[in-house]
Enzyme design. Structure first.
Site, PDB file in Angstrom:
ATOM      1  N   SER A 139       0.841  -1.196   0.000  1.00  0.00           N
ATOM      2  CA  SER A 139       0.000   0.000   0.000  1.00  0.00           C
ATOM      3  C   SER A 139       0.872   1.240   0.000  1.00  0.00           C
ATOM      4  O   SER A 139       2.030   1.205   0.443  1.00  0.00           O
ATOM      5  CB  SER A 139      -0.882  -0.012   1.254  1.00  0.00           C
ATOM      6  OG  SER A 139      -1.490   1.230   1.468  1.00  0.00           O
ATOM      7  N   TYR A 152      -1.678  -0.818  10.223  1.00  0.00           N
ATOM      8  CA  TYR A 152      -1.708  -1.375   8.865  1.00  0.00           C
ATOM      9  C   TYR A 152      -0.468  -0.956   8.094  1.00  0.00           C
ATOM     10  O   TYR A 152       0.182  -1.786   7.443  1.00  0.00           O
ATOM     11  CB  TYR A 152      -2.974  -0.885   8.162  1.00  0.00           C
ATOM     12  CG  TYR A 152      -3.088  -1.302   6.717  1.00  0.00           C
ATOM     13  CD1 TYR A 152      -3.570  -2.557   6.376  1.00  0.00           C
ATOM     14  CD2 TYR A 152      -2.733  -0.430   5.688  1.00  0.00           C
ATOM     15  CE1 TYR A 152      -3.691  -2.944   5.048  1.00  0.00           C
ATOM     16  CE2 TYR A 152      -2.859  -0.800   4.369  1.00  0.00           C
ATOM     17  CZ  TYR A 152      -3.334  -2.058   4.046  1.00  0.00           C
ATOM     18  OH  TYR A 152      -3.442  -2.425   2.725  1.00  0.00           O
TER      19      TYR A 152
END
Length: 233
Positions: A139, A152
């Site tokens: 990401s 995350y």
């Protein structure tokens, strides 16, 4: 040359990016094994994908499920896509409000499980002319610092680092950390509860970029889907 047909395993494939990638690979002549925790949605995805798809429901953090996948793939496969991932909590909270339980869950799902699956399945990856490939989904949060995304994001940083270390340790395999960009998925919606994310592109829009990566197999490394799409075009 790739075996006929080539075979892939995609985790987190009952919806979103994983399901879109499975559809793209099937259309490109691949057989796919898809896995995810929601058996009903996974079976529906496999039915939609057709006879080239096989659903194996389970949680990648479960060693027994990883053993099941190894048995199913015992005759060899060509591509592993570690797509299964978790935010840990929704709505997201600042780092200092994260509990140890949430942190452990995020790291177990996003870091420990992919590496454990690689360890279990590495002997089964075929070494043909095309070369075995592992894609770990990352990401932009691994490269930027967004408030409340700490757990995350840190897990994706770790996954990227491990991916590139694996590339140095095991150069016979193509190792990729791929950032697909913001997509209209349930996980992205969970990150922004109550907000309209309709302006994000659908997962299907980045599938050509992944197919280009798999077909061309550039050097191992970190890639962005947007860059790969430009090359594919």
């Amino acid at each position: 040359m790739r075996p006929t047909p080539p075979r892939a395993l995609i985790t987190g494939a009952s919806a979103g990016l994983g399901r879109a990638l499975a559809a793209g690979l099937v259309a490109d002549g691949w057989e796919v094994v898809i896995t995810g925790r929601d058996a009903e949605r996974l079976d529906a995805a496999a039915t939609e994908l057709g006879p080239r798809a096989r659903a194996v429901a389970g949680d990648v953090t479960d060693p027994g499920h990883r053993d099941d996948l190894a048995r199913i793939l015992a005759d060899g496969f060509d591509l592993l896509v570690n797509n299964a991932s978790t935010l840990g909590i929704s709505p997201l909270v600042p780092v200092q409000e994260l509990t140890s339980a949430v942190l452990r869950h995020v790291w177990e799902t996003n870091v420990v499980a992919p590496v454990a699956l690689i360890r279990a399945l590495r002997p089964l990856l075929r070494r043909d002319d095309a070369g075995a490939t592992v894609i770990n989904i990352t990401s932009d949060a691994a490269a930027e610092h967004y408030e409340t995304w700490g757990a995350y994001a840190a897990s994706k940083v770790a996954l990227e680092h491990l991916t590139l270390t694996l590339a140095a340790e095991d150069p016979d395999i193509h190792w990729y950390a791929v950032d697909p960009g913001d997509l209209r998925t349930q996980m992205h919606q969970d990150a922004f509860p109550g907000e309209d994310i309709g302006d994000r592109p659908l997962p299907e829009t980045v599938v050509p970029a992944f197919l280009a990566l798999i077909d061309r197999r550039p050097p191992s490394g970190r890639y962005r889907a947007a860059e790969l799409a430009a090359v594919a075009a």
